[in-house]
Design an enzyme around this catalytic site. Sequence first.
Site, PDB file in Angstrom:
ATOM      1  N   LYS A   1       0.937  -0.818  -0.330  1.00 52.08           N
ATOM      2  CA  LYS A   1       0.192   0.156   0.063  1.00 52.08           C
ATOM      3  C   LYS A   1       1.083   1.667  -0.062  1.00 52.08           C
ATOM      4  CE  LYS A   1      -2.593   3.423   2.158  1.00 52.08           C
ATOM      5  NZ  LYS A   1      -1.826   4.526   1.593  1.00 52.08           N
TER       6      LYS A   1
ATOM      7  N   GLY B   1       6.489   6.269   8.635  1.00 50.96           N
ATOM      8  CA  GLY B   1       5.686   7.173   8.706  1.00 50.96           C
ATOM      9  C   GLY B   1       5.906   7.511  10.304  1.00 50.96           C
ATOM     10  N   SER B   2       4.584   8.404  10.269  1.00 48.87           N
ATOM     11  CA  SER B   2       4.426   9.407  11.932  1.00 48.87           C
ATOM     12  C   SER B   2       4.733   8.357  12.753  1.00 48.87           C
ATOM     13  CB  SER B   2       3.931  10.533  11.321  1.00 48.87           C
ATOM     14  OG  SER B   2       2.249   9.376  11.578  1.00 48.87           O
TER      15      SER B   2
ATOM     16  N   GLU C   1       9.285   2.509  11.118  1.00 49.65           N
ATOM     17  CA  GLU C   1      10.080   3.105  11.158  1.00 49.65           C
ATOM     18  C   GLU C   1       9.898   4.684  10.676  1.00 49.65           C
ATOM     19  OE1 GLU C   1      13.292   3.217  10.827  1.00 49.65           O
ATOM     20  OE2 GLU C   1      13.612   0.950  11.141  1.00 49.65           O
TER      21      GLU C   1
ATOM     22  N   CYS D   1      13.619  11.795   6.856  1.00 47.70           N
ATOM     23  CA  CYS D   1      13.372  10.830   8.522  1.00 47.70           C
ATOM     24  C   CYS D   1      14.716  11.554   8.962  1.00 47.70           C
ATOM     25  CB  CYS D   1      13.163   9.690   8.665  1.00 47.70           C
ATOM     26  SG  CYS D   1      11.920   8.878   7.797  1.00 47.70           S
TER      27      CYS D   1
ATOM     28  N   GLU E   1       9.020  17.002  15.364  1.00 47.15           N
ATOM     29  CA  GLU E   1       9.172  16.716  13.662  1.00 47.15           C
ATOM     30  C   GLU E   1       9.027  17.467  13.744  1.00 47.15           C
ATOM     31  OE1 GLU E   1       8.192  12.956  12.119  1.00 47.15           O
ATOM     32  OE2 GLU E   1      10.452  12.966  11.885  1.00 47.15           O
TER      33      GLU E   1
HETATM   34  C1  UN1 Z   1      14.468   8.277   5.718  1.00 47.54           C
HETATM   35  O1  UN1 Z   1      14.254   9.591   5.286  1.00 47.54           O
HETATM   36  O2  UN1 Z   1      13.380   7.931   5.944  1.00 47.54           O
HETATM   37  O3  UN1 Z   1      20.073   7.948   4.822  1.00 47.54           O
HETATM   38  C2  UN1 Z   1      14.947   7.809   4.008  1.00 47.54           C
HETATM   39  C3  UN1 Z   1      19.235   8.806   4.179  1.00 47.54           C
HETATM   40  C4  UN1 Z   1      18.719   7.858   2.772  1.00 47.54           C
HETATM   41  C5  UN1 Z   1      17.656   7.300   3.528  1.00 47.54           C
HETATM   42  C6  UN1 Z   1      16.662   8.189   4.425  1.00 47.54           C
HETATM   43  N1  UN1 Z   1      19.808   6.573   2.635  1.00 47.54           N
HETATM   44  O4  UN1 Z   1      18.619   9.926   4.015  1.00 47.54           O
END
Ligand code: UN1
Length: 503
Positions: free
Chosen positions: A175, A228-229, A250, A284, A385
């Site tokens: 999804k 996601g969040s 994550e 992230c 965040e």
């Molecule tokens: C993410 O932002 O969820 O290290 C992944 C990094 C990338 C992956 C980011 N290789 O910024």
Amino acid sequence: MLAQEYKNHINGKWVVSRSGKTFSSRNPANGELIGTLQLSDAQDVNDAVDAAQNAFEKWRKYPAPKRAELIYRVSEVLRARKQEMGELLTREMGKVLPEALGDVQEAIDMAMYMAGEGRRLNGMLVPSELPSKWAMAVRDPLGVVAAITPWNFPIAIPAWKMFPALVCGNTVVWKPASDTPVLAERMIEIYEEAGFPPGVVNLITGSGGVVGDCLVAHPKVRLVTFTGSTDIGRAVSIQAAQNLKRVSLEMGGKNAIMVMDDADIDLAIEGIVWSAFGTSGQRCTACSRIIVHEAIKKELVDKLAARVSKLRLGDGLLATTEVGPVINNKAAQKIHEYTEIAKQEGATVLIGGDYATDGELAKGSFYQPTIFDNVLPTMRVAQEEIFGPSLSVISCNSLEQAIEYNNHTNFGLSASLYTSDVNRAFEAMRDVTTGLLYINAGTIGSEVQLPFGGTRGTGNGHREGGGPVVLDTFCEWKTIYVDYSGRLQRAQIDTDTLAGKIK
Ligand code: UN1
């Protein structure tokens, strides 16, 4: 050209949703319609999970090196179509083309890495405490894996989840995020071209509230892998607990770059600009705080502001653009709310601090690269965040204090330290409590051969993104003892293995 209507992919067939409804995907730089997608419902999810469950029985028995060959084939097709996929990625998600090509490359890297795992999938073979007995453990697949993936790395992150899931012998229902579904459709074409059997990889587009929820609640889904969040990740975890299913999460980050008084300041500035404003701050791993030694703060902040104020915003397909749009207007509004919060909390808006609406930018969702100065580590802008091009500057008086500020947020993904003192570098390696740490490099740029993930509110203990440890997320250990002594042997009891007794 009319934008295409895309379909779900279930059991190797392209099918419309039973809901009869659709939604659209648009370019965040200018509102261009990219495609129309199925707004799927619970019945579509049931169909996809049934297809994945049926395919699982055959797929799990297909030898792992052969499963891996198909994944390797995906890497080849993806490489051949890299430019086309990168351009579509920029159009659908907004990041600038070189970064979009990097996103596709990360998936190619992951495919090649996981294809190699097909000939390893290392188990354990250890001595038994009893004679004529074999003791080992092998990896078993779980069954149907639901991959719920985000829009910020629309090709790389699904690759992190799906290639290890598939090489381990699981089947997948995917999804994708509602902001980047056309990329997922194209990716499924690539799986087809690579020769994946029907039902092994299924795609359902639609809302998180309906499709995501149904997948998480579905009793036949054995693992939910979600990026996601933190709020949604927590909800996924609570719901999945009803069926005791495995959840790999994550989630957010509040990543800091610490700059000491002995650092190469120009190098640090390059790392900060890349980590905070690359992908418009929508990683992230993006740097959203700098924790800078007070002795060099003025120099660093002055140089940084001068550099950031020159960043060129625009459509990511233009070679002149350095910072693309944010994903949609709602995201821009959230980013702006944090600017207001920063002001209310007493921080100073050093540069930026507003929507970017000059000329062509008015057609898209753009926000000015923004720096908040005089931020205290406890302020909301230093703790929550924002997921946009907003950076908070916090000052510190020692490495110890920098690490304390670094470690004290509800997240724990990435951190970075700029220093020329090897002792300080090793102190940080010992004391920083995030899942990733960079020395003399920014907070972004993980590679697929090592684990990716974070502590506290960032994750729930699993790792993705690479390294052999990700296989542990996607399989069950099956421990097997084979006793070929021909007699009853009792572990922990019949432990007398004197030479004469060994048969
Ligand atoms: C993410 O932002 O969820 O290290 C992944 C990094 C990338 C992956 C980011 N290789 O910024």
